[in-house]
Design an enzyme around this catalytic site. Structure first.
Site, short mmCIF file in Angstrom:
data_model
loop_
_atom_site.label_atom_id
_atom_site.label_comp_id
_atom_site.label_asym_id
_atom_site.label_seq_id
_atom_site.Cartn_x
_atom_site.Cartn_y
_atom_site.Cartn_z
N HIS A 75 -56.65 -28.21 16.24
CA HIS A 75 -55.46 -29.19 16.89
C HIS A 75 -54.75 -29.56 15.88
O HIS A 75 -53.55 -29.58 15.87
CB HIS A 75 -56.07 -30.06 17.86
CG HIS A 75 -55.05 -30.99 18.51
ND1 HIS A 75 -54.81 -32.23 18.16
CD2 HIS A 75 -54.24 -30.76 19.79
CE1 HIS A 75 -53.93 -32.68 18.98
NE2 HIS A 75 -53.58 -31.68 19.89
N ASP A 126 -51.71 -29.06 22.36
CA ASP A 126 -52.68 -30.24 23.19
C ASP A 126 -53.54 -29.44 24.48
O ASP A 126 -54.62 -29.68 24.64
CB ASP A 126 -51.82 -31.21 23.83
CG ASP A 126 -51.27 -32.00 22.69
OD1 ASP A 126 -51.66 -32.09 21.50
OD2 ASP A 126 -50.59 -33.12 23.13
#
Length: 151
Positions: A75, A126
């Site tokens: 991420h 996300d």
């Protein structure tokens, strides 16, 4: 000008100066948290992911301690790629400050088509992380570790 007006003006100026010193907060952190809750069906609070391993939370370095920490590293890397996009390269448009449109239906996350290039990229960062969190075991021993010695 009346003394009362001067006092009000002074109070407003002082308030604005104080507000200017408040650090900016990531605007999409709330959205990311909601995505995490959607993907894991609310089984684990979002804040459990804010200080996990070497990469979940602010910053990140070293070797991830487990698969969940690797989700966070991926991420972080995804946000790094977003920052390189020309569409995400203007003031307050990067991954931490840009909000996007998405849907959550029974644990399924979908980034909406009306997102511009930057928002779509961030949304997918996300979304991918939230799905990774949901499918990966959480090890309580890796929460709030000493990153100086463990990472």
């Amino acid at each position: 000008m009346y003394p009362a007006h001067l006092l009000v003006l002074l109070a407003v100026c002082v308030s604005l100066l104080g507000a200017a010193s408040i650090p900016a907060r990531p605007l999409n952190l709330y959205q990311f948290g909601n995505m995490i809750q959607c993907a894991n069906h609310g089984r684990r609070p979002t804040w459990h992911y804010m200080d996990y391993g070497c990469y979940c939370g602010k910053g990140g370095s070293g070797t991830p301690v487990d698969e969940l920490d690797r989700c966070c590293q991926t991420h972080d890397d995804c946000y790094g790629e977003a920052e390189k996009l020309p569409a995400c390269n203007y003031m307050m448009s990067g991954p931490y400050y840009n909000t996007y449109s998405y849907e959550c239906n029974d644990g399924e996350l979908t980034c909406k088509d009306n997102n511009d290039e930057c928002k779509a990229f961030i949304c997918n960062c996300d979304r991918t992380a939230a799905i990774c969190f949901a499918r990966t075991p959480y090890n309580d021993a890796n929460w709030n570790i000493n990153t100086k010695t463990s990472c």
